[in-house]
Motif scaffolding. Structure first.
Motif, PDB file in Angstrom:
ATOM      1  N   VAL A 183     -30.967  18.889  68.295  1.00 10.59           N
ATOM      2  CA  VAL A 183     -32.218  18.134  67.895  1.00 10.59           C
ATOM      3  C   VAL A 183     -32.891  19.073  66.744  1.00 10.59           C
ATOM      4  CG1 VAL A 183     -34.314  17.108  68.832  1.00 10.59           C
ATOM      5  CG2 VAL A 183     -32.593  17.017  70.025  1.00 10.59           C
ATOM      6  N   CYS A 184     -33.264  18.258  65.924  1.00  7.67           N
ATOM      7  CA  CYS A 184     -34.229  18.901  64.766  1.00  7.67           C
ATOM      8  C   CYS A 184     -35.402  18.243  64.473  1.00  7.67           C
ATOM      9  CB  CYS A 184     -33.409  18.887  63.338  1.00  7.67           C
ATOM     10  SG  CYS A 184     -31.920  20.008  63.171  1.00  7.67           S
ATOM     11  N   GLY A 185     -36.342  19.065  64.359  1.00  2.22           N
ATOM     12  CA  GLY A 185     -37.715  18.560  64.384  1.00  2.22           C
ATOM     13  C   GLY A 185     -38.415  19.581  62.830  1.00  2.22           C
ATOM     14  N   GLY A 186     -39.241  18.531  62.165  1.00  9.90           N
ATOM     15  CA  GLY A 186     -39.721  18.947  61.044  1.00  9.90           C
ATOM     16  C   GLY A 186     -40.710  18.176  60.288  1.00  9.90           C
ATOM     17  N   ILE A 187     -40.370  18.179  58.977  1.00 16.93           N
ATOM     18  CA  ILE A 187     -40.931  17.175  57.903  1.00 16.93           C
ATOM     19  C   ILE A 187     -40.072  16.516  57.420  1.00 16.93           C
ATOM     20  CG2 ILE A 187     -42.567  17.093  56.088  1.00 16.93           C
ATOM     21  CD1 ILE A 187     -43.731  19.786  56.957  1.00 16.93           C
ATOM     22  N   PHE A 188     -39.808  15.411  57.790  1.00 23.38           N
ATOM     23  CA  PHE A 188     -38.882  14.341  57.263  1.00 23.38           C
ATOM     24  C   PHE A 188     -39.281  12.861  57.708  1.00 23.38           C
ATOM     25  CE2 PHE A 188     -36.683  16.661  60.259  1.00 23.38           C
ATOM     26  CZ  PHE A 188     -36.613  15.908  61.482  1.00 23.38           C
ATOM     27  N   GLY A 228     -28.441  15.200  55.800  1.00 20.46           N
ATOM     28  CA  GLY A 228     -29.576  15.898  56.132  1.00 20.46           C
ATOM     29  C   GLY A 228     -30.994  15.246  55.956  1.00 20.46           C
ATOM     30  N   PHE A 229     -31.900  15.875  55.541  1.00 19.50           N
ATOM     31  CA  PHE A 229     -33.199  15.167  55.519  1.00 19.50           C
ATOM     32  C   PHE A 229     -33.879  15.229  54.101  1.00 19.50           C
ATOM     33  CE2 PHE A 229     -32.654  17.555  59.646  1.00 19.50           C
ATOM     34  CZ  PHE A 229     -32.316  16.481  60.492  1.00 19.50           C
ATOM     35  N   GLY A 230     -33.096  15.421  53.203  1.00 18.75           N
ATOM     36  CA  GLY A 230     -33.545  15.536  51.766  1.00 18.75           C
ATOM     37  C   GLY A 230     -34.455  14.378  51.106  1.00 18.75           C
ATOM     38  N   TYR A 231     -35.645  14.051  51.388  1.00 14.89           N
ATOM     39  CA  TYR A 231     -36.352  13.125  50.756  1.00 14.89           C
ATOM     40  C   TYR A 231     -37.200  13.869  49.868  1.00 14.89           C
ATOM     41  CZ  TYR A 231     -34.083  10.201  54.087  1.00 14.89           C
ATOM     42  OH  TYR A 231     -33.046   9.289  54.787  1.00 14.89           O
ATOM     43  N   GLY A 232     -36.902  14.908  49.330  1.00 14.33           N
ATOM     44  CA  GLY A 232     -37.833  15.574  48.481  1.00 14.33           C
ATOM     45  C   GLY A 232     -37.764  17.068  48.699  1.00 14.33           C
TER      46      GLY A 232
END
Length: 449
Positions: A332-337, A312-316
């Motif tokens: 494709v995923c976009g977001g905050i990571f 996943g994208f779990g850096y916090g």
């Protein structure tokens, strides 16, 4: 110990070490092939994604290196459109890219939070809303816009309105009493989710439906603020801030229910994006667990259980997917990571929306008649390709306008089947076309609701 024995032991140790290294290499390769990979050079914080004219467009936060809108041609990202603010929502309508957010310029022309791109130039949309646009969708041939606004083109429109190039702006009743954050269609009705507690003056807890003439609640609604809605497989899905449904719920036409315990974890768990693909539901947002396992901002529900997608994208607590789409056959995923993905990434694992049967390679191309036909609202489309190549399958309405792009990506040689969910379309005759480098075929299908 003899010299011969030492040599023999050394060879065995070397052989064992080599075997371990090879195993690590294989496992690493398998992990990578089923994991995330960066997409180009990345973007700023992303809020929306859409595919238009075979290219990927990303709406992003302006400032700090962001320019509102970027375009990906399959290799690199580039700034696009001269948007001077944030783009929250993207949709394709009547062959044009519609951009909504908080901005006043597009391509050097004055705009009011919404603009349209026809592939050549920008144009406004009859004045536009007086405040932020948060969501866009297409319903019964009209462009529907939701957000923070209270007026469009000097006409009262509380947080939601529709637009048609032939008829201009129209308010949807008295609208809602607070922001509309998400839009979709389900069972030939428009679905809105957001901060509101009433729609059309009627109590509707954060989610409501419009049937073309009036508003009504959907069951008892959702306790938490709704940030995402999507439909597929005969169900409606709503993503929210943590609530009694644990951030995501499914509506089967009669009642709302949990999806296997939902998702959670983190300081303020949200589901900001939902994508239904085949039999699976993908949920993106600011959360860390799904079904009791660590997933970090992205997870898949297969109707029975939750599973993570790689790490996943779990850096916090403030990292996760805010937008999702299918591009060239990949999620494709976009977001905050953060690094190495820079706010946009591609999942290289298997997606189950297209079923592949490659035990026998077909000798020629073929596009089969969809089954069932007529259908409501799902049908299956089968096709054969004798070699690996790019395949595009698009559904068109009777005017020739593209309604849905079902597939646009590299496919292996073999027989394939794709499920088409037309819950967001109105009844009528449609045509579906397959295009490859050397083959084109079109067939007719009938949607009855």
């Amino acid at each position: 110990m003899t010299k011969t024995n030492i040599s023999s032991i050394s060879k065995k140790v070397f052989t064992l070490a080599t075997g371990i290294l090879m195993l690590i290499f294989i496992l690493t390769s398998q992990s990578y092939s089923q994991g995330w990979s960066p997409l180009g050079g990345g973007t700023n914080w992303e809020y929306s994604l859409v595919v238009y004219n075979n290219e990927l467009y990303a709406g992003e936060q302006s400032g700090s290196g962001g320019n509102g809108l970027k375009k990906f041609d399959g290799t690199t990202w580039s700034d696009f459109g001269g948007i001077n603010g944030t783009v929250n929502a993207l949709v394709v309508y009547n062959g044009k890219l519609i951009v909504g957010g908080s901005f006043t310029l597009a391509g050097g022309l004055e705009m009011k939070n919404i603009a349209q791109w026809d592939g050549v130039e920008w144009a406004d949309i009859s004045g536009g809303p007086n405040s932020i646009v948060s969501a866009l969708t297409v319903y019964n041939g009209d462009l529907v816009v939701g957000g923070y606004f209270t007026a469009v083109e000097n006409m009262t429109a509380n947080h939601i309105a529709k637009w048609n190039s032939n008829g201009g702006w129209v308010a949807l009743g008295s609208g809602t009493n607070s922001q509309v954050m998400a839009l979709t269609t389900y069972n030939n009705r428009l679905i809105a989710g957001g901060f509101f507690s009433t729609a059309g003056g009627i109590s509707a807890s954060h989610v409501a439906q419009w049937d073309g003439s009036g508003w009504s609640p959907i069951g008892t609604g959702i306790p938490g603020i709704v940030y995402s809605v999507a439909s597929g497989n005969g169900k409606l899905y709503a993503g929210s801030l943590s609530s009694s449904y644990n951030c995501i719920a499914g509506w089967d036409g009669t009642s709302w229910s949990n999806l296997g315990g939902g998702v959670g974890g983190g300081t303020y768990p949200y589901v900001f994006a939902i994508l239904v693909y085949g039999n699976d539901v993908y949920a993106g947002g600011l959360y860390t667990t799904a079904g009791g396992q660590t997933v970090n901002g992205i997870a898949k529900w297969n109707g029975t259980t939750w599973s993570g997608l790689g790490g996943g994208f779990g850096y916090g607590n403030a990292c996760g997917a805010f937008a999702m789409c299918i591009f060239n056959g990949n999620l494709v995923c976009g977001g905050i990571f953060s690094s190495p993905y820079s706010n946009v990434a591609q999942w290289d694992g298997l997606l189950t929306g297209v079923n592949n049967s490659n035990s026998t390679i077909p000798e020629d191309y073929n596009l089969s008649q969809n089954y069932p036909n007529p259908f409501n609202p799902t049908t299956k489309i089968s096709f054969d390709i004798p070699k690996s190549e790019m395949v595009n399958i698009t559904v068109y309405d009777v005017t020739g306008s593209a309604a849905v792009v079902l597939l646009n990506g590299q496919m292996d040689a073999g027989s394939h089947e794709i499920t088409f969910d037309a819950a967001g379309l109105s009844s009528g005759v449609y045509f579906y076309t397959i295009k490859t480098k050397n083959f084109t075929s079109t067939k007719k299908m009938i949607l009855t609701k």
